[in-house]
Every structure is written in structure tokens, then in C-alpha cells.
Write a protein that holds these residues in place. Structure first.
Motif, mmCIF file in Angstrom:
data_model
loop_
_atom_site.group_PDB
_atom_site.id
_atom_site.type_symbol
_atom_site.label_atom_id
_atom_site.label_comp_id
_atom_site.label_asym_id
_atom_site.label_seq_id
_atom_site.Cartn_x
_atom_site.Cartn_y
_atom_site.Cartn_z
ATOM 1 N N ARG A 32 0.807 -1.219 0.000
ATOM 2 C CA ARG A 32 0.000 0.000 0.000
ATOM 3 C C ARG A 32 0.844 1.274 0.000
ATOM 4 N NH1 ARG A 32 -5.117 -0.131 3.493
ATOM 5 N NH2 ARG A 32 -6.368 -1.109 1.904
ATOM 6 N N CYS A 41 -1.753 4.128 1.051
ATOM 7 C CA CYS A 41 -3.161 4.014 0.654
ATOM 8 C C CYS A 41 -4.012 3.571 1.839
ATOM 9 C CB CYS A 41 -3.301 3.043 -0.507
ATOM 10 S SG CYS A 41 -2.384 3.593 -1.969
ATOM 11 N N GLN A 42 -5.159 4.225 1.983
ATOM 12 C CA GLN A 42 -6.043 4.004 3.129
ATOM 13 C C GLN A 42 -7.297 3.231 2.733
ATOM 14 O OE1 GLN A 42 -5.083 5.183 6.307
ATOM 15 N NE2 GLN A 42 -3.183 5.530 5.181
ATOM 16 N N GLY A 43 -7.934 2.598 3.712
ATOM 17 C CA GLY A 43 -9.205 1.913 3.493
ATOM 18 C C GLY A 43 -9.093 0.835 2.439
ATOM 19 N N ALA A 44 -10.029 0.843 1.486
ATOM 20 C CA ALA A 44 -10.060 -0.176 0.436
ATOM 21 C C ALA A 44 -9.160 0.186 -0.744
ATOM 22 C CB ALA A 44 -11.495 -0.367 -0.045
ATOM 23 N N ALA A 45 -8.493 1.342 -0.697
ATOM 24 C CA ALA A 45 -7.625 1.760 -1.807
ATOM 25 C C ALA A 45 -6.381 0.887 -1.864
ATOM 26 C CB ALA A 45 -7.230 3.227 -1.643
ATOM 27 N N VAL A 46 -5.903 0.677 -3.088
ATOM 28 C CA VAL A 46 -4.669 -0.074 -3.297
ATOM 29 C C VAL A 46 -3.671 0.815 -4.013
ATOM 30 C CG1 VAL A 46 -5.810 -2.320 -3.359
ATOM 31 C CG2 VAL A 46 -5.475 -1.044 -5.488
ATOM 32 N N CYS A 61 -2.852 6.076 -5.308
ATOM 33 C CA CYS A 61 -3.768 5.058 -4.786
ATOM 34 C C CYS A 61 -4.990 4.962 -5.681
ATOM 35 C CB CYS A 61 -4.192 5.421 -3.363
ATOM 36 S SG CYS A 61 -2.793 5.581 -2.225
ATOM 37 N N SER A 63 -8.976 3.630 -5.735
ATOM 38 C CA SER A 63 -10.116 3.150 -4.950
ATOM 39 C C SER A 63 -10.798 2.016 -5.710
ATOM 40 C CB SER A 63 -11.102 4.300 -4.710
ATOM 41 O OG SER A 63 -11.690 4.685 -5.939
ATOM 42 N N PRO A 64 -11.687 1.272 -5.057
ATOM 43 C CA PRO A 64 -12.378 0.166 -5.732
ATOM 44 C C PRO A 64 -13.130 0.605 -6.993
ATOM 45 C CG PRO A 64 -12.672 -0.026 -3.376
ATOM 46 C CD PRO A 64 -12.002 1.305 -3.628
ATOM 47 N N ASP A 65 -13.571 1.865 -7.052
ATOM 48 C CA ASP A 65 -14.288 2.340 -8.241
ATOM 49 C C ASP A 65 -13.345 2.936 -9.295
ATOM 50 O OD1 ASP A 65 -13.595 4.789 -7.157
ATOM 51 O OD2 ASP A 65 -15.648 5.503 -6.920
#
Length: 129
Positions: A32, A41-46, A61, A63-65
Motif C-alpha cells: 500500500r 493508501c487508506q481503506g479499500a484503496a490499493v 492510490c 479506490s475500488p471504483d
């Protein structure tokens, strides 16, 4: 003036994946970005990419979207900058803040305002998944 403001924001670039944290490194990484910094990268971000220059840590980073974020940290004072980012040809990324553009590539971090280069440093380390 503008150069000082830009240098204050230079370290605000995103993180990207590395295999595993290297506890012996001055700047340990994992998949991350730079562990324990704002260039992570935070949360669901890669992490899509991350790197470091002499003066900054940066991470891009995703995000999932699919939204990209630039996360940078200026090393001399840990100032952080987080901005929306975009892919920019040849595997690079850009982010903009009040007319100041941050361009991250595998070889360098360049900060510009219009036609003026405010900061340019080569990457010491750069990783992509």
C-alpha cells in the motif's frame, strides 16, 4: 513565493505496492506504499504506484471504483498533500492543486505552474504492482 508553497506540497504523492515491509529500510514499504506515512493508501484503496525522491514520498492510490489519488509527503517537515489524480501517458500520473501540477513517473517527480518548473527530482525508488 509560489516555489515555497509548492515545495511545501511536494511530498504529497501517493503510495504503491511492494512485496513486504523492509524493516531495515529508512522508509519501509508494503503493498500500500510507505508504511506509517501519509504516502500510504487508506481503506479499500490499493497502491497503483509509489516512489521516493530525495525530498518526498509519493503514492498513487486507486479506490475500488477506479478513482486515483495522489498522496505525497515532504520529508523535511512531514507536510502531506492528497489530491485527485489521473493517469498520464507512458505510465505516469498527474495531480493538480490551484494551477500547480504534480507529475509522477518512474523516473522523476516534477512540479510545474504554467510553463514554469518549480521542482524536479529523480526517483530514488519507484514501484508498480
Amino acid at each position: 513565493m509560489a516555489g515555497a508553497a509548492v515545495l511545501a506540497m511536494i511530498a504529497a504523492v501517493g503510495a504503491a505496492p511492494a512485496a513486504a515491509a523492509d524493516p531495515d529500510s529508512e522508509f519501509p514499504t508494503d503493498d500500500r506504499g510507505f508504511v506509517g506515512t501519509a504516502a500510504y493508501c487508506q481503506g479499500a484503496a490499493v497502491a497503483t504506484a509509489f516512489g521516493r525522491t530525495q525530498d518526498a514520498l509519493v503514492a498513487i492510490c486507486s479506490s475500488p471504483d477506479g478513482q486515483l489519488q495522489y498522496r505525497g509527503v515532504r520529508l523535511d517537515d512531514d507536510a502531506a498533500l492528497m489530491l485527485d489524480a489521473a493517469a498520464a501517458g507512458a505510465g505516469g500520473f498527474t495531480a493538480e492543486n490551484d494551477g500547480v501540477v504534480y507529475r509522477v513517473t518512474a523516473t522523476e517527480l516534477v512540479v510545474t505552474s504554467g510553463d514554469t518548473t518549480l521542482h524536479r527530482q529523480p526517483m530514488i525508488e519507484y514501484r508498480r504492482p
